[in-house]
Design an enzyme around this catalytic site. Sequence first.
Site, PDB file in Angstrom:
ATOM      1  CD1 TRP A 156     -11.733  10.203  -5.826  1.00 18.69           C
ATOM      2  CD2 TRP A 156     -13.595   9.569  -6.893  1.00 18.69           C
ATOM      3  NE1 TRP A 156     -12.791  10.355  -4.960  1.00 18.69           N
ATOM      4  CE2 TRP A 156     -13.943   9.977  -5.586  1.00 18.69           C
ATOM      5  CE3 TRP A 156     -14.602   9.115  -7.728  1.00 18.69           C
ATOM      6  CZ2 TRP A 156     -15.256   9.939  -5.109  1.00 18.69           C
ATOM      7  CZ3 TRP A 156     -15.910   9.089  -7.266  1.00 18.69           C
ATOM      8  CH2 TRP A 156     -16.226   9.489  -5.975  1.00 18.69           C
ATOM      9  CD1 TRP A 202     -18.706  11.568 -17.204  1.00 19.28           C
ATOM     10  CD2 TRP A 202     -19.316   9.623 -16.278  1.00 19.28           C
ATOM     11  NE1 TRP A 202     -17.585  10.787 -17.101  1.00 19.28           N
ATOM     12  CE2 TRP A 202     -17.916   9.591 -16.534  1.00 19.28           C
ATOM     13  CE3 TRP A 202     -19.916   8.505 -15.695  1.00 19.28           C
ATOM     14  CZ2 TRP A 202     -17.131   8.479 -16.230  1.00 19.28           C
ATOM     15  CZ3 TRP A 202     -19.113   7.406 -15.387  1.00 19.28           C
ATOM     16  CH2 TRP A 202     -17.752   7.406 -15.653  1.00 19.28           C
ATOM     17  CG  ASN A 204      -8.561   1.560   0.430  1.00 17.60           C
ATOM     18  OD1 ASN A 204      -8.445   2.493  -0.353  1.00 17.60           O
ATOM     19  ND2 ASN A 204      -8.413   0.291   0.062  1.00 17.60           N
ATOM     20  CD1 TRP A 259     -14.007  10.035 -14.194  1.00 15.67           C
ATOM     21  CD2 TRP A 259     -12.536  11.087 -12.885  1.00 15.67           C
ATOM     22  NE1 TRP A 259     -13.039  10.582 -15.009  1.00 15.67           N
ATOM     23  CE2 TRP A 259     -12.122  11.225 -14.232  1.00 15.67           C
ATOM     24  CE3 TRP A 259     -11.754  11.663 -11.885  1.00 15.67           C
ATOM     25  CZ2 TRP A 259     -10.972  11.931 -14.610  1.00 15.67           C
ATOM     26  CZ3 TRP A 259     -10.611  12.357 -12.247  1.00 15.67           C
ATOM     27  CH2 TRP A 259     -10.228  12.487 -13.596  1.00 15.67           C
ATOM     28  CD1 TRP A 292      -1.243  -0.631  -3.939  1.00 19.44           C
ATOM     29  CD2 TRP A 292      -1.701   0.519  -5.819  1.00 19.44           C
ATOM     30  NE1 TRP A 292      -1.808  -1.483  -4.865  1.00 19.44           N
ATOM     31  CE2 TRP A 292      -2.095  -0.816  -6.007  1.00 19.44           C
ATOM     32  CE3 TRP A 292      -1.890   1.428  -6.863  1.00 19.44           C
ATOM     33  CZ2 TRP A 292      -2.661  -1.270  -7.205  1.00 19.44           C
ATOM     34  CZ3 TRP A 292      -2.454   0.981  -8.052  1.00 19.44           C
ATOM     35  CH2 TRP A 292      -2.825  -0.346  -8.214  1.00 19.44           C
ATOM     36  CD  GLU A 341      -2.744  -1.252  -0.086  1.00 21.42           C
ATOM     37  OE1 GLU A 341      -3.190  -0.225  -0.614  1.00 21.42           O
ATOM     38  OE2 GLU A 341      -2.889  -2.383  -0.594  1.00 21.42           O
TER      39      GLU A 341
HETATM   40  C1  LIG Z   1     -11.525   7.021  -4.216  1.00 21.43           C
HETATM   41  C2  LIG Z   1     -10.294   6.984  -3.357  1.00 21.43           C
HETATM   42  C3  LIG Z   1      -9.740   8.168  -2.888  1.00 21.43           C
HETATM   43  C4  LIG Z   1      -8.588   8.148  -2.090  1.00 21.43           C
HETATM   44  N1  LIG Z   1      -8.060   9.333  -1.636  1.00 21.43           N
HETATM   45  C5  LIG Z   1      -6.932   9.337  -0.887  1.00 21.43           C
HETATM   46  C6  LIG Z   1      -6.367  10.551  -0.429  1.00 21.43           C
HETATM   47  O1  LIG Z   1      -6.822  11.652  -0.739  1.00 21.43           O
HETATM   48  N2  LIG Z   1      -5.263  10.476   0.387  1.00 21.43           N
HETATM   49  C7  LIG Z   1      -4.701   9.279   0.733  1.00 21.43           C
HETATM   50  O2  LIG Z   1      -3.705   9.269   1.468  1.00 21.43           O
HETATM   51  N3  LIG Z   1      -5.202   8.119   0.274  1.00 21.43           N
HETATM   52  C8  LIG Z   1      -6.302   8.107  -0.504  1.00 21.43           C
HETATM   53  N4  LIG Z   1      -6.833   6.919  -0.928  1.00 21.43           N
HETATM   54  C9  LIG Z   1      -6.134   5.665  -0.606  1.00 21.43           C
HETATM   55  C10 LIG Z   1      -6.568   4.987   0.714  1.00 21.43           C
HETATM   56  O3  LIG Z   1      -7.954   4.900   0.772  1.00 21.43           O
HETATM   57  C11 LIG Z   1      -6.045   5.696   1.960  1.00 21.43           C
HETATM   58  O4  LIG Z   1      -4.663   5.933   1.844  1.00 21.43           O
HETATM   59  C12 LIG Z   1      -6.266   4.820   3.200  1.00 21.43           C
HETATM   60  O5  LIG Z   1      -7.630   4.555   3.373  1.00 21.43           O
HETATM   61  C13 LIG Z   1      -5.716   5.516   4.425  1.00 21.43           C
HETATM   62  O6  LIG Z   1      -5.935   4.746   5.551  1.00 21.43           O
HETATM   63  P1  LIG Z   1      -4.735   4.170   6.399  1.00 21.43           P
HETATM   64  O7  LIG Z   1      -3.731   5.232   6.653  1.00 21.43           O
HETATM   65  O8  LIG Z   1      -5.320   3.480   7.574  1.00 21.43           O
HETATM   66  O9  LIG Z   1      -4.114   3.162   5.371  1.00 21.43           O
HETATM   67  P2  LIG Z   1      -3.301   1.794   5.534  1.00 21.43           P
HETATM   68  O10 LIG Z   1      -4.170   0.715   5.001  1.00 21.43           O
HETATM   69  O11 LIG Z   1      -2.742   1.637   6.881  1.00 21.43           O
HETATM   70  O12 LIG Z   1      -2.130   1.998   4.448  1.00 21.43           O
HETATM   71  C14 LIG Z   1      -0.901   2.632   4.799  1.00 21.43           C
HETATM   72  C15 LIG Z   1      -0.648   3.809   3.910  1.00 21.43           C
HETATM   73  O13 LIG Z   1      -0.499   3.402   2.555  1.00 21.43           O
HETATM   74  C16 LIG Z   1      -1.025   4.402   1.687  1.00 21.43           C
HETATM   75  N5  LIG Z   1      -2.139   3.819   0.939  1.00 21.43           N
HETATM   76  C17 LIG Z   1      -3.000   2.871   1.365  1.00 21.43           C
HETATM   77  N6  LIG Z   1      -3.853   2.544   0.384  1.00 21.43           N
HETATM   78  C18 LIG Z   1      -3.538   3.308  -0.665  1.00 21.43           C
HETATM   79  C19 LIG Z   1      -4.056   3.434  -1.979  1.00 21.43           C
HETATM   80  N7  LIG Z   1      -5.081   2.677  -2.418  1.00 21.43           N
HETATM   81  N8  LIG Z   1      -3.503   4.341  -2.811  1.00 21.43           N
HETATM   82  C20 LIG Z   1      -2.468   5.109  -2.404  1.00 21.43           C
HETATM   83  N9  LIG Z   1      -1.930   5.028  -1.174  1.00 21.43           N
HETATM   84  C21 LIG Z   1      -2.451   4.131  -0.321  1.00 21.43           C
HETATM   85  C22 LIG Z   1      -1.502   5.545   2.571  1.00 21.43           C
HETATM   86  O14 LIG Z   1      -0.462   6.486   2.674  1.00 21.43           O
HETATM   87  C23 LIG Z   1      -1.749   4.837   3.885  1.00 21.43           C
HETATM   88  O15 LIG Z   1      -1.676   5.686   4.993  1.00 21.43           O
HETATM   89  C24 LIG Z   1      -7.981   6.912  -1.758  1.00 21.43           C
HETATM   90  C25 LIG Z   1      -8.553   5.724  -2.239  1.00 21.43           C
HETATM   91  C26 LIG Z   1      -9.688   5.765  -3.020  1.00 21.43           C
HETATM   92  C27 LIG Z   1     -10.266   4.465  -3.520  1.00 21.43           C
END
Ligand SMILES: Cc1cc2nc3c(=O)[nH]c(=O)nc-3n(C[C@H](O)[C@H](O)[C@H](O)COP(=O)(O)OP(=O)(O)OC[C@H]3O[C@@H](n4cnc5c(N)ncnc54)[C@H](O)[C@@H]3O)c2cc1C
Length: 480
Positions: free
Chosen positions: A389, A313, A348, A366, A285, A282
């Site tokens: 998105w 859309w 997420n 979107w 990502w 993650e």
């Molecule tokens: C529609 C959509 C919008 C999103 N917008 C954002 C946003 O504005 N800012 C943001 O930080 N993340 C975003 N994410 C990714 C993800 O949802 C969040 O990073 C995550 O929910 C944060 O929770 P956590 O810190 O507990 O993550 P954990 O699951 O603990 O993951 C650790 C870290 O990995 C990174 N990460 C995790 N999942 C993703 C992912 N899919 N893509 C990129 N990085 C990721 C984040 O930095 C996160 O803190 C988005 C995902 C979607 C589907």
Amino acid sequence: MTTLTDTAPALFWFRRDLRIADNTGLEAALARHGAVLPVFIFDSHILDDLSDRRDRRITFIHDSVRELRAKLRAHGSGLIVLHGDPLLRLPELAEAVDAAAIYTNRDYEPYAKLRDDAIARMFAERGRGFYSFKDQVIFEQRDIEKANGEPYRVFTPYKKTWLRRFEETELTGDAPDTPREADLSRLAPSASMKGYSDAWTMADLGFEARELWLEPGEDAAQQRLAHFLPRISRYGEDRDFPAREGTSGLSVHLRFGTISIRECVRAARRETSSGASTWLSELIWREFYMMILDRFPFVVSHAFQQQYDDIAWPGKDEHFDAWCEGRTGYPLVDAAMRHFNATGWMHNRLRMITAMFLTKDLLIDWRRGEAWFAEGLLDFELASNNGGWQWSASTGVDAAPYFRIFNPILQSRKFDPDGSYIRTWVPELRGFDNTHIHWPAAADTHTQREAACIVGEDYPLPIVDHHEQKDKAIALFSGA
Ligand SMILES: Cc1cc2nc3c(=O)[nH]c(=O)nc-3n(C[C@H](O)[C@H](O)[C@H](O)COP(=O)(O)OP(=O)(O)OC[C@H]3O[C@@H](n4cnc5c(N)ncnc54)[C@H](O)[C@@H]3O)c2cc1C
């Protein structure tokens, strides 16, 4: 570049790296200059663009900056805090303290890149240095690319190369467990900073302080990581269930740099569980999307897959409003949106579900959903939000295929099986049992009365039919 220690002072400009520990640019400034004056600017270009004077992010930044200043003061130094246009205020400050150079950590967002280029030019014209460092990512810009110099467009090979290259960095092997602390004795004494700061209470900035769902600041980020690590081995099993404490909750800290990405990556690598390697994925990502934004800046306003950029859309404004307010008649979608509106947080799995619902069930562009999230998310990160998105809308790089559409009711049964997340955020549905709570519209009148919730009166009727909308979405994409 200055090599030996320069007796002239330098500025260190904190931006999205609001910490002292393991801060690359700060360390470099302290290594090269006899005196370093730390500075933070509440950038009026960014603040003036925020439509909500109660924006939670300003509270998070404000409180983190206050903690940072206290830490710097504890070292006999301080923090100059300005409010205004960095293009004007930084050259003024550099002039006033006769700084030889300014140091900072790189920011890859389009506005920040333009701003930093302009400041570097202004400093160069006055014979001052501008030095920026890689700090918020392990690999930036062109660090990870294909052998032919092309950027990766698919995550898995990008990740493979990322992991291979990581083994070649100094962050592996014998790297110490505790992050580096710079030689803080070179911070300029507090007396040398007197009189330079602007007033910067929340009221001075024109914002109202908010209660946040998490503690701001570097110390709180450390505690959050320490709280998560004993659970990291379960990350793979728990991460998709919004009612469980399955993820780290570190995204806000990573966004504002109250924790170092190197520390997070090292922590993940010290663990051998599959949960830890999923968590590391993650974090990769996050860098993948940052690389995409850096190499393909058009994604800010256009579909990465250009054939889907001009989709007309057909969704309705009133459906967009219902989605924003959490009254679509789809309980898990509504719970997620209400939780988000109340706190600025969304799990997420729910970001994916709500984003797919907006685009594939409500057939709404979107970009409208992306903008709604950008306004409200405490962890808003342009690259990840845009990437997430476009992934959900099937328009992005390595996105979900357009014909694989989440069924929001099945997602609800799978990821909130006992309905406890829905019950927390949609209290009018609390009386339904675990069978009906995911789809109360199917409950008969007797069951609705028993649950003290009449669908259509106490809770909205579903605003669309998922199966009909799914077919329309597939037709929309296949015709594009
Ligand atoms: C529609 C959509 C919008 C999103 N917008 C954002 C946003 O504005 N800012 C943001 O930080 N993340 C975003 N994410 C990714 C993800 O949802 C969040 O990073 C995550 O929910 C944060 O929770 P956590 O810190 O507990 O993550 P954990 O699951 O603990 O993951 C650790 C870290 O990995 C990174 N990460 C995790 N999942 C993703 C992912 N899919 N893509 C990129 N990085 C990721 C984040 O930095 C996160 O803190 C988005 C995902 C979607 C589907």
